[in-house]
Design an enzyme around this catalytic site. Structure first.
Site, PDB file in Angstrom:
ATOM      1  N   HIS A 130       0.860  -1.189   0.000  1.00 21.72           N
ATOM      2  CA  HIS A 130       0.000   0.000   0.000  1.00 21.72           C
ATOM      3  C   HIS A 130       0.893   1.235   0.000  1.00 21.72           C
ATOM      4  CE1 HIS A 130       1.036   0.114   4.211  1.00 21.72           C
ATOM      5  NE2 HIS A 130       0.445  -1.049   4.437  1.00 21.72           N
ATOM      6  N   HIS A 146       4.021   1.271   2.197  1.00 21.54           N
ATOM      7  CA  HIS A 146       5.205   0.566   1.690  1.00 21.54           C
ATOM      8  C   HIS A 146       5.921   1.400   0.620  1.00 21.54           C
ATOM      9  CE1 HIS A 146       2.684  -3.056   2.904  1.00 21.54           C
ATOM     10  NE2 HIS A 146       3.790  -3.264   3.559  1.00 21.54           N
ATOM     11  N   SER A 203      -2.505  -0.198   6.556  1.00 24.47           N
ATOM     12  CA  SER A 203      -2.076  -1.549   6.921  1.00 24.47           C
ATOM     13  C   SER A 203      -2.673  -2.510   5.900  1.00 24.47           C
ATOM     14  CB  SER A 203      -2.618  -1.889   8.321  1.00 24.47           C
ATOM     15  OG  SER A 203      -2.586  -3.287   8.518  1.00 24.47           O
ATOM     16  N   SER A 204      -1.908  -3.549   5.570  1.00 29.44           N
ATOM     17  CA  SER A 204      -2.451  -4.547   4.639  1.00 29.44           C
ATOM     18  C   SER A 204      -3.706  -5.179   5.229  1.00 29.44           C
ATOM     19  CB  SER A 204      -1.404  -5.626   4.360  1.00 29.44           C
ATOM     20  OG  SER A 204      -0.219  -5.025   3.896  1.00 29.44           O
TER      21      SER A 204
END
Ligand code: PAF
Length: 284
Positions: A39, A42, A191-192
């Site tokens: 996302h 990152h 967050s993933s």
């Protein structure tokens, strides 16, 4: 027509990784360790890495040893094609994507058990297997890639403390760089695992960041620590979360804070809504 970004090279074995790294031996290397499902947070790590080093290696490996059997290893989002496209657009140099067999070959029998911040009674209390798994795989990533810099998001603040300490303790020769959390407009930390949230859960999720910010402001305005923490905890539970912790700690060691501690301090939270557990933190 605009040219399609060049797909970065992908190494899947140690031999291929070394070959790719040794092909251009000069210049510094920064590593961005990830479990994929990339996302904007990152991608910020990738951009920060590019500012520090000539070459940026992004590792994508969903590490089985940091998940307990009842956790979400099986359902953790895996978005390979989108990840590669995003890294191509960011002009990452190399993707290190070992298979589980490459990372943990038959007979693998070594585990790093970090102490210090890893035993602070925060994530470790609720995920006792977690930091052993993280420290072991990150130590392996560091020795495999041999980076000069490694970028970690502050969203996983305890992880950042643990990895920083480990790199120092084991003389791994890498500078661990913490990068500020990237947030949605309403404050929710990227967050993933946000992908798991049902719309109604997503709608209340920003209460975590709001409560951290309110608590920090309360403390600044002179409210007693127990009262400020109680107010934050109540707001999170009222929103429907099951709270694991909402605590003020020393920013470096994550040791508990006494009345005389001046700072730097960190306020950290972990809480679950439905089946999704979220963490967040801010500096105080
Ligand atoms: O933060 C993560 O995504 C993981 O814990 C890490 C550092 C890539 C190790 O598997």
């Amino acid at each position: 027509m605009a040219a399609r970004p060049r797909t970065p090279k992908v190494a899947r074995t140690i031999v291929a990784l070394r070959k790719a790294l040794d092909a251009r031996p000069l210049g510094s290397v920064a590593l961005v360790p990830t479990m994929g499902a990339l996302h904007a947070g990152h991608l910020t790590l990738v951009r920060q890495a590019q500012k520090r080093a000539r070459r940026v290696v992004v590792s994508i490996f969903v590490n089985p040893t940091q998940f307990a059997p009842h956790e979400d290893f099986g359902s953790y989002p895996r978005t390979w094609n989108a990840d590669i496209a995003a890294l191509a657009a960011e002009k990452a140099d190399l993707i290190w994507a070992p298979t589980p067999e490459v990372m943990y070959p038959q007979g693998f029998a070594t585990r790093i058990e970090p102490d210090g911040a890893a035993k602070a009674g925060l994530e470790d209390k609720f995920r006792p297997h977690f930091f052993g798994g993280v420290a072991t795989v990150v130590a392996k990533l560091f020795t495999q890639v041999r980076p000069d810099f490694a970028m970690f998001g502050e969203k996983d603040y305890q992880q950042l403390c643990v990895v920083t300490q480990m790199a120092r303790d084991l003389d791994l020769g890498v500078k661990v760089v913490g990068v500020p959390t990237v947030r949605e407009k309403d404050g929710l930390a990227l967050s993933s695992r946000n992908a798991y949230l049902a719309p109604i859960e997503r709608a209340v999720a920003p209460v975590l960041h709001r409560s951290l910010a309110t608590c920090a402001a309360d403390l600044k305005n002179g409210m007693e620590l127990p009262d400020a923490l109680a107010r934050g905890r109540a707001a999170i539970e009222r929103a429907g979360f099951k709270l694991d912790y909402f605590e003020l700690r020393q920013a470096k060691t994550l040791a508990p804070v006494s009345a005389h501690d001046k700072g730097p301090l960190r306020l950290l939270v972990a809480a679950a809504i439905g089946k999704t557990r979220l963490i967040d933190n801010i500096s105080v």
